[in-house]
Design a protein around this motif. Structure first.
Motif, PDB file in Angstrom:
ATOM      1  N   LEU A   1      -5.842  37.336 -24.226  1.00  0.00           N
ATOM      2  CA  LEU A   1      -5.198  36.042 -23.997  1.00  0.00           C
ATOM      3  C   LEU A   1      -4.264  36.095 -22.796  1.00  0.00           C
ATOM      4  O   LEU A   1      -3.598  37.108 -22.535  1.00  0.00           O
ATOM      5  CB  LEU A   1      -4.455  35.591 -25.247  1.00  0.00           C
ATOM      6  N   LYS A   2      -4.216  34.975 -22.090  1.00  0.00           N
ATOM      7  CA  LYS A   2      -3.402  34.828 -20.898  1.00  0.00           C
ATOM      8  C   LYS A   2      -2.400  33.693 -21.110  1.00  0.00           C
ATOM      9  O   LYS A   2      -2.657  32.782 -21.908  1.00  0.00           O
ATOM     10  CB  LYS A   2      -4.288  34.495 -19.702  1.00  0.00           C
ATOM     11  N   PRO A   3      -1.297  33.698 -20.374  1.00  0.00           N
ATOM     12  CA  PRO A   3      -0.344  32.586 -20.504  1.00  0.00           C
ATOM     13  C   PRO A   3      -0.996  31.214 -20.277  1.00  0.00           C
ATOM     14  O   PRO A   3      -0.595  30.234 -20.920  1.00  0.00           O
ATOM     15  CB  PRO A   3       0.698  32.904 -19.430  1.00  0.00           C
ATOM     16  N   GLU A   4      -1.981  31.159 -19.419  1.00  0.00           N
ATOM     17  CA  GLU A   4      -2.638  29.870 -19.148  1.00  0.00           C
ATOM     18  C   GLU A   4      -3.525  29.405 -20.297  1.00  0.00           C
ATOM     19  O   GLU A   4      -4.060  28.292 -20.260  1.00  0.00           O
ATOM     20  CB  GLU A   4      -3.455  29.936 -17.847  1.00  0.00           C
ATOM     21  N   ASP A   5      -3.683  30.223 -21.323  1.00  0.00           N
ATOM     22  CA  ASP A   5      -4.391  29.791 -22.524  1.00  0.00           C
ATOM     23  C   ASP A   5      -3.475  29.016 -23.468  1.00  0.00           C
ATOM     24  O   ASP A   5      -3.941  28.482 -24.482  1.00  0.00           O
ATOM     25  CB  ASP A   5      -4.973  30.990 -23.270  1.00  0.00           C
ATOM     26  N   THR A   6      -2.205  28.972 -23.157  1.00  0.00           N
ATOM     27  CA  THR A   6      -1.254  28.248 -23.988  1.00  0.00           C
ATOM     28  C   THR A   6      -1.615  26.773 -24.041  1.00  0.00           C
ATOM     29  O   THR A   6      -1.762  26.110 -23.006  1.00  0.00           O
ATOM     30  CB  THR A   6       0.175  28.410 -23.441  1.00  0.00           C
TER      31      THR A   6
ATOM     32  N   VAL B   1      -1.218  27.291 -29.798  1.00  0.00           N
ATOM     33  CA  VAL B   1      -1.352  28.679 -29.348  1.00  0.00           C
ATOM     34  C   VAL B   1      -0.416  28.871 -28.158  1.00  0.00           C
ATOM     35  O   VAL B   1      -0.514  28.135 -27.170  1.00  0.00           O
ATOM     36  CB  VAL B   1      -2.800  29.007 -28.948  1.00  0.00           C
ATOM     37  N   THR B   2       0.467  29.821 -28.276  1.00  0.00           N
ATOM     38  CA  THR B   2       1.405  30.126 -27.201  1.00  0.00           C
ATOM     39  C   THR B   2       1.257  31.588 -26.811  1.00  0.00           C
ATOM     40  O   THR B   2       1.380  32.468 -27.667  1.00  0.00           O
ATOM     41  CB  THR B   2       2.853  29.846 -27.625  1.00  0.00           C
ATOM     42  N   VAL B   3       0.964  31.809 -25.543  1.00  0.00           N
ATOM     43  CA  VAL B   3       0.806  33.169 -25.020  1.00  0.00           C
ATOM     44  C   VAL B   3       1.982  33.439 -24.087  1.00  0.00           C
ATOM     45  O   VAL B   3       2.085  32.863 -23.007  1.00  0.00           O
ATOM     46  CB  VAL B   3      -0.524  33.345 -24.284  1.00  0.00           C
TER      47      VAL B   3
ATOM     48  N   GLY C   1      -3.252  29.527 -35.298  1.00  0.00           N
ATOM     49  CA  GLY C   1      -2.485  29.539 -34.070  1.00  0.00           C
ATOM     50  C   GLY C   1      -1.168  30.273 -34.230  1.00  0.00           C
ATOM     51  O   GLY C   1      -0.792  30.687 -35.331  1.00  0.00           O
ATOM     52  N   GLY C   2      -0.485  30.462 -33.110  1.00  0.00           N
ATOM     53  CA  GLY C   2       0.804  31.142 -33.159  1.00  0.00           C
ATOM     54  C   GLY C   2       1.213  31.648 -31.803  1.00  0.00           C
ATOM     55  O   GLY C   2       0.648  31.264 -30.778  1.00  0.00           O
ATOM     56  N   LEU C   3       2.209  32.519 -31.819  1.00  0.00           N
ATOM     57  CA  LEU C   3       2.736  33.127 -30.605  1.00  0.00           C
ATOM     58  C   LEU C   3       2.149  34.534 -30.461  1.00  0.00           C
ATOM     59  O   LEU C   3       2.197  35.325 -31.410  1.00  0.00           O
ATOM     60  CB  LEU C   3       4.257  33.197 -30.675  1.00  0.00           C
ATOM     61  N   VAL C   4       1.624  34.827 -29.284  1.00  0.00           N
ATOM     62  CA  VAL C   4       1.031  36.126 -29.033  1.00  0.00           C
ATOM     63  C   VAL C   4       1.374  36.566 -27.618  1.00  0.00           C
ATOM     64  O   VAL C   4       1.549  35.723 -26.728  1.00  0.00           O
ATOM     65  CB  VAL C   4      -0.500  36.083 -29.258  1.00  0.00           C
ATOM     66  N   GLN C   5       1.470  37.865 -27.419  1.00  0.00           N
ATOM     67  CA  GLN C   5       1.762  38.383 -26.085  1.00  0.00           C
ATOM     68  C   GLN C   5       0.512  38.376 -25.217  1.00  0.00           C
ATOM     69  O   GLN C   5      -0.615  38.430 -25.743  1.00  0.00           O
ATOM     70  CB  GLN C   5       2.300  39.806 -26.190  1.00  0.00           C
ATOM     71  N   PRO C   6       0.688  38.315 -23.912  1.00  0.00           N
ATOM     72  CA  PRO C   6      -0.480  38.412 -23.023  1.00  0.00           C
ATOM     73  C   PRO C   6      -1.299  39.661 -23.326  1.00  0.00           C
ATOM     74  O   PRO C   6      -0.742  40.738 -23.568  1.00  0.00           O
ATOM     75  CB  PRO C   6       0.153  38.475 -21.637  1.00  0.00           C
ATOM     76  N   GLY C   7      -2.624  39.485 -23.324  1.00  0.00           N
ATOM     77  CA  GLY C   7      -3.519  40.574 -23.680  1.00  0.00           C
ATOM     78  C   GLY C   7      -3.837  40.656 -25.154  1.00  0.00           C
ATOM     79  O   GLY C   7      -4.732  41.416 -25.545  1.00  0.00           O
ATOM     80  N   GLY C   8      -3.136  39.890 -25.951  1.00  0.00           N
ATOM     81  CA  GLY C   8      -3.347  39.905 -27.387  1.00  0.00           C
ATOM     82  C   GLY C   8      -4.520  39.040 -27.829  1.00  0.00           C
ATOM     83  O   GLY C   8      -5.235  38.457 -27.006  1.00  0.00           O
TER      84      GLY C   8
END
Length: 119
Positions: free
Chosen positions: A86-91, A115-117, A9-16
């Motif tokens: 990935l989308k913000p709502e996947d956070t 997981v943070t998007v 898990g981790g921080l990823v930008q949208p679309g990542g």
């Protein structure tokens, strides 16, 4: 002692993309159905994907269909969740679950991985 240890898990930008792993021990992994769940803040835990003991066609929640892929390696006692687009709502916190049926049903959970998007 049964253990399910999630990682990736981790921080990823949208679309990542991210790839989660769940390493299992303490039970006969190849006989267990494995699932990924997630829980976002203030929401109930929801099923994301399930894969049968033999790795047959996984089932996915509609919200992740076409973006996430669940797989397993029974030789390595590990189940994976490849998450693309990935989308913000996947956070959410993503949890690994094992269900093993031997006379009765046993269900085991990992501790979860965040997981943070976000941009």
């Amino acid at each position: 002692q049964v253990q399910l240890v999630e990682s990736g898990g981790g921080l990823v930008q949208p679309g990542g993309s991210l790839r989660l792993s769940c390493a299992a021990s303490g039970f006969t992994f190849r006989r267990a159905a494995m699932s990924w769940y997630r829980q976002a803040p203030g929401k109930e835990r929801e099923l994301v994907a399930t894969i049968t003991s033999d790795g047959g066609s996984p089932n996915y929640a509609d919200s992740v269909l076409g973006r996430f892929t669940c797989s397993r390696d029974n030789a390595e006692n590990t189940v994976y969740l490849q998450m693309n687009s990935l989308k913000p709502e996947d956070t959410a916190v993503y949890y690994c679950n094992a269900v093993l049926t031997v006379l009765r049903k046993y269900s085991y959970w990992g501790q979860g991985t965040q997981v943070t998007v976000s941009s």
